[in-house]
Design a protein around this motif. Structure first.
Motif, PDB file in Angstrom:
ATOM      1  N   ASP A  21       0.828  -1.209   0.000  1.00  0.00           N
ATOM      2  CA  ASP A  21       0.000   0.000   0.000  1.00  0.00           C
ATOM      3  C   ASP A  21       0.864   1.262   0.000  1.00  0.00           C
ATOM      4  N   VAL A  22       1.955   1.251   0.760  1.00  0.00           N
ATOM      5  CA  VAL A  22       2.842   2.420   0.784  1.00  0.00           C
ATOM      6  C   VAL A  22       3.540   2.584  -0.565  1.00  0.00           C
ATOM      7  N   PHE A  23       3.947   1.465  -1.165  1.00  0.00           N
ATOM      8  CA  PHE A  23       4.545   1.539  -2.505  1.00  0.00           C
ATOM      9  C   PHE A  23       3.563   2.180  -3.484  1.00  0.00           C
ATOM     10  N   GLU A  24       2.330   1.722  -3.454  1.00  0.00           N
ATOM     11  CA  GLU A  24       1.295   2.276  -4.336  1.00  0.00           C
ATOM     12  C   GLU A  24       1.082   3.765  -4.066  1.00  0.00           C
ATOM     13  N   GLU A  25       1.040   4.132  -2.794  1.00  0.00           N
ATOM     14  CA  GLU A  25       0.856   5.528  -2.403  1.00  0.00           C
ATOM     15  C   GLU A  25       2.005   6.395  -2.933  1.00  0.00           C
ATOM     16  N   GLU A  26       3.230   5.899  -2.762  1.00  0.00           N
ATOM     17  CA  GLU A  26       4.398   6.633  -3.249  1.00  0.00           C
ATOM     18  C   GLU A  26       4.382   6.756  -4.764  1.00  0.00           C
ATOM     19  N   ALA A  27       4.055   5.649  -5.436  1.00  0.00           N
ATOM     20  CA  ALA A  27       4.053   5.641  -6.908  1.00  0.00           C
ATOM     21  C   ALA A  27       3.048   6.644  -7.463  1.00  0.00           C
ATOM     22  N   GLU A  28       1.863   6.675  -6.869  1.00  0.00           N
ATOM     23  CA  GLU A  28       0.835   7.621  -7.331  1.00  0.00           C
ATOM     24  C   GLU A  28       1.296   9.065  -7.142  1.00  0.00           C
ATOM     25  N   THR A  29       1.959   9.331  -6.023  1.00  0.00           N
ATOM     26  CA  THR A  29       2.460  10.687  -5.756  1.00  0.00           C
ATOM     27  C   THR A  29       3.547  11.075  -6.752  1.00  0.00           C
ATOM     28  N   ILE A  30       4.489  10.138  -7.030  1.00  0.00           N
ATOM     29  CA  ILE A  30       5.580  10.414  -7.974  1.00  0.00           C
ATOM     30  C   ILE A  30       5.025  10.660  -9.374  1.00  0.00           C
ATOM     31  N   GLU A  31       4.065   9.805  -9.779  1.00  0.00           N
ATOM     32  CA  GLU A  31       3.513   9.963 -11.134  1.00  0.00           C
ATOM     33  C   GLU A  31       2.755  11.277 -11.269  1.00  0.00           C
ATOM     34  N   LYS A  32       2.072  11.666 -10.210  1.00  0.00           N
ATOM     35  CA  LYS A  32       1.331  12.931 -10.246  1.00  0.00           C
ATOM     36  C   LYS A  32       2.280  14.117 -10.361  1.00  0.00           C
ATOM     37  N   ASP A  35       4.632  13.054 -13.908  1.00  0.00           N
ATOM     38  CA  ASP A  35       3.961  12.539 -15.106  1.00  0.00           C
ATOM     39  C   ASP A  35       4.817  11.468 -15.800  1.00  0.00           C
ATOM     40  N   ASN A  36       5.560  10.713 -14.971  1.00  0.00           N
ATOM     41  CA  ASN A  36       6.451   9.674 -15.505  1.00  0.00           C
ATOM     42  C   ASN A  36       6.066   8.344 -14.882  1.00  0.00           C
ATOM     43  N   HIS A  37       5.292   7.541 -15.635  1.00  0.00           N
ATOM     44  CA  HIS A  37       4.783   6.265 -15.120  1.00  0.00           C
ATOM     45  C   HIS A  37       5.922   5.295 -14.824  1.00  0.00           C
ATOM     46  N   GLU A  38       6.896   5.233 -15.676  1.00  0.00           N
ATOM     47  CA  GLU A  38       8.009   4.295 -15.507  1.00  0.00           C
ATOM     48  C   GLU A  38       8.797   4.617 -14.242  1.00  0.00           C
ATOM     49  N   LEU A  39       9.078   5.891 -14.024  1.00  0.00           N
ATOM     50  CA  LEU A  39       9.799   6.302 -12.824  1.00  0.00           C
ATOM     51  C   LEU A  39       9.012   5.953 -11.569  1.00  0.00           C
ATOM     52  N   ALA A  40       7.706   6.150 -11.635  1.00  0.00           N
ATOM     53  CA  ALA A  40       6.862   5.950 -10.452  1.00  0.00           C
ATOM     54  C   ALA A  40       6.673   4.486 -10.096  1.00  0.00           C
ATOM     55  N   TRP A  41       6.498   3.629 -11.087  1.00  0.00           N
ATOM     56  CA  TRP A  41       6.069   2.263 -10.821  1.00  0.00           C
ATOM     57  C   TRP A  41       7.142   1.191 -11.041  1.00  0.00           C
ATOM     58  N   ASN A  42       8.178   1.511 -11.768  1.00  0.00           N
ATOM     59  CA  ASN A  42       9.131   0.457 -12.144  1.00  0.00           C
ATOM     60  C   ASN A  42      10.588   0.816 -11.888  1.00  0.00           C
ATOM     61  N   THR A  43      10.844   1.867 -11.112  1.00  0.00           N
ATOM     62  CA  THR A  43      12.214   2.277 -10.800  1.00  0.00           C
ATOM     63  C   THR A  43      12.485   2.056  -9.313  1.00  0.00           C
ATOM     64  N   GLN A  48      11.431   3.607  -0.980  1.00  0.00           N
ATOM     65  CA  GLN A  48      12.143   3.068   0.180  1.00  0.00           C
ATOM     66  C   GLN A  48      12.122   1.548   0.148  1.00  0.00           C
ATOM     67  N   PHE A  49      10.968   0.980  -0.208  1.00  0.00           N
ATOM     68  CA  PHE A  49      10.833  -0.458  -0.428  1.00  0.00           C
ATOM     69  C   PHE A  49      10.148  -0.648  -1.780  1.00  0.00           C
ATOM     70  N   PHE A  50      10.836  -1.321  -2.692  1.00  0.00           N
ATOM     71  CA  PHE A  50      10.300  -1.509  -4.042  1.00  0.00           C
ATOM     72  C   PHE A  50       9.576  -2.847  -4.138  1.00  0.00           C
ATOM     73  N   ILE A  51       8.357  -2.814  -4.667  1.00  0.00           N
ATOM     74  CA  ILE A  51       7.569  -4.041  -4.879  1.00  0.00           C
ATOM     75  C   ILE A  51       7.500  -4.312  -6.373  1.00  0.00           C
TER      76      ILE A  51
END
Length: 476
Positions: A21-32, A35-43, A48-51
């Motif tokens: 859930d924290v990974f998802e929360e962080e990813a959504e914040t980074i993408e917002k 505007d870089n989906h790859e950076l947010a979800w796959n980097t 802090q903890f990558f899923i």
């Protein structure tokens, strides 16, 4: 399931759901923001903890072979996050869930994951920052309550923990070690103590060692759920195989805090003469008593300015023989600063009274060659079947230790010369006389008569027992 079985599912899945859930929360914040989906979800470096994608929570709910899929997912999660090493992969979800007692264990595990799916563990959705830590504490308390009779001496009650942490007065930036860390309660309390003092930072270097695999995992999960990510807890037997070492030398710490097991069997007596780290400079403890093995390990890991607080059984204060000689040498080296007697029935796993020994490698001038004895054995509150220290009891002990002065019927500062005259015994009531005994004349002859009567009753009871055992065919 009993708590000993269920906690391995509950803590691991609670931690994993929170990480997802924290990974998802962080990813959504980074993408917002980018505007870089790859950076947010796959980097990985963005988190802090990558899923990894195959291990994300929503992917696992619909798996057909959920136990196997969990094992594979957890292997990848640990590969990306070295700090999580051993937490998930030490448990086989494919086979272990047969203990759930369902005809279809796979389905039971799926139902458990669906229950966890109902929880929104995004950080911004939690009612308070420490909520997951409180949940972890509650689960561990249930676990300890059900397992302590089986040797579960791996969790120290909160009131005793608070007292010991405050006695050591840990400062920001210090290194702290618990060589028998159990479920990690001391280390968490140390981090919280520093955080409360600085009002924001818990900048303290936390180290620990635990010999039981399951308890080692619980300790790591416990710290993570309390929001503590920088720690180093290693798996292994502290006496037989100390793991906190660098370049063939033991690591040294500013503070050591410990509640070692009381006299565990097979502590390593047979190898003590050849100890690689030369920890037993004050003497080899007896084969059946490991208390001074732990004490000497702790002293060997203290910096020159270091302090330690150790919980010990009362026998450490007065036992003779090898232990008496070790105690004498430690006292002569002026390493003990305080001996604090606490009430009986404070710990979960034993009802015996306990003491805290405060060791200090660099005493201030006015405390040198002196030891403060505190008798706090009569200051406590009883709740249900357990005793605990009240806030006022803890404050009294802390104030007395800080002042380092005599207090009638409670505390006395004793010079080492007086200890020498008493064969270096550290019995608290040799120096602090309780009010109900002061000036009381003891009739030795009467007391011996009572003792003889008790011995006679014991002999009769033993004869009766042996008679019944012989009737049952037991050779005695």
């Amino acid at each position: 399931m009993n708590a000993n079985e269920s906690i391995h599912y509950l803590l691991r899945l609670l931690l994993f759901k929170w990480l997802c859930d924290v990974f998802e929360e962080e990813a959504e914040t980074i993408e917002k923001k980018t505007d870089n989906h790859e950076l947010a979800w796959n980097t990985p470096n963005s988190h802090q903890f990558f899923i990894p994608e195959n291990a994300r929570w929503e992917k696992l709910i619909n798996c057909s072979d959920i136990g196997n899929e969990l094992n594979l997912a957890f292997r990848d999660v640990e590969a990306y996050n070295p700090r999580l090493e051993g937490i998930f992969t030490s448990f086989d979800f494919e086979n272990k869930h047969n203990f759930l007692g369902y005809r279809d264990g796979n389905e039971a595990l799926r139902e458990l994951i669906i229950e966890f799916s109902r929880l929104n563990l995004h950080n911004n959705n939690l009612a308070e920052p420490g909520l997951l830590g409180r949940i972890s504490d509650s689960l561990i308390k249930i676990f300890v309550a059900e397992t302590w009779k089986d040797g579960g001496a791996f969790c120290t009650p909160q009131s005793v923990t608070e007292l010991l942490v405050r006695l050591l007065d840990i400062q920001e930036g210090m290194s702290v070690c618990d060589p028998t860390c159990g479920t990690g309660g001391f280390l968490i309390a140390c981090a919280n103590y520093v955080r409360n003092k600085t009002e924001e930072s818990n900048d303290v270097l936390l180290y620990g060692q635990e010999r039981g695999l399951n308890i080692w995992v619980i300790a790591k999960i416990n710290l993570l759920l309390h929001g503590i990510f920088d720690f180093d807890i290693r798996l292994g037997d502290t006496i037989r195989d100390p793991k906190l070492a660098q370049k063939d030398k033991l690591m040294l710490f500013d503070r050591v805090i410990a509640d070692p097991p009381f006299n565990p069997k097979n502590w390593g007596y047979e190898n003590a003469d050849f100890d690689y780290y030369s920890r037993f400079r004050y003497g080899i403890p007896p084969k059946n008593s490991a208390d001074f093995a732990f004490i000497q390990h702790i002293l060997a890991t203290l910096k020159e300015t270091g302090k330690a607080g150790v919980i010990v059984p009362f026998g450490v204060l007065f036992r003779s023989g090898k232990e008496g000689l070790i105690r004498q040498r430690i006292v002569k080296d002026d390493l003990i600063e305080a001996v604090i007697g606490l009430p009986a029935n404070l710990l979960y796993f034993t009802g015996i009274p306990i003491a805290i020994l405060i060791f200090n490698r660099k005493k201030v001038e006015e405390r040198k060659n002196k030891i403060l004895f505190i008798d706090a054995s009569n200051q406590y509150q009883k709740k249900h079947k357990q005793n605990y220290l009240r806030s006022k009891d803890i404050k009294h002990i802390i104030a007395c230790y800080q002042n380092f002065t005599n207090e009638e019927e409670y505390a006395k500062v004793v010079a080492i010369e007086e200890l020498a005259a008493n064969d270096y015994m550290l019995n608290i009531n040799r120096y602090v006389l309780p009010s109900n005994l002061e000036n009381k004349i003891i009739d030795i002859e009467t007391e011996l008569t009572k003792l003889n009567e008790l011995e006679a009753k014991r002999a009769l009871a033993e004869n009766d027992m042996n008679k019944y055992l012989r009737q049952l065919g037991v050779n005695v």
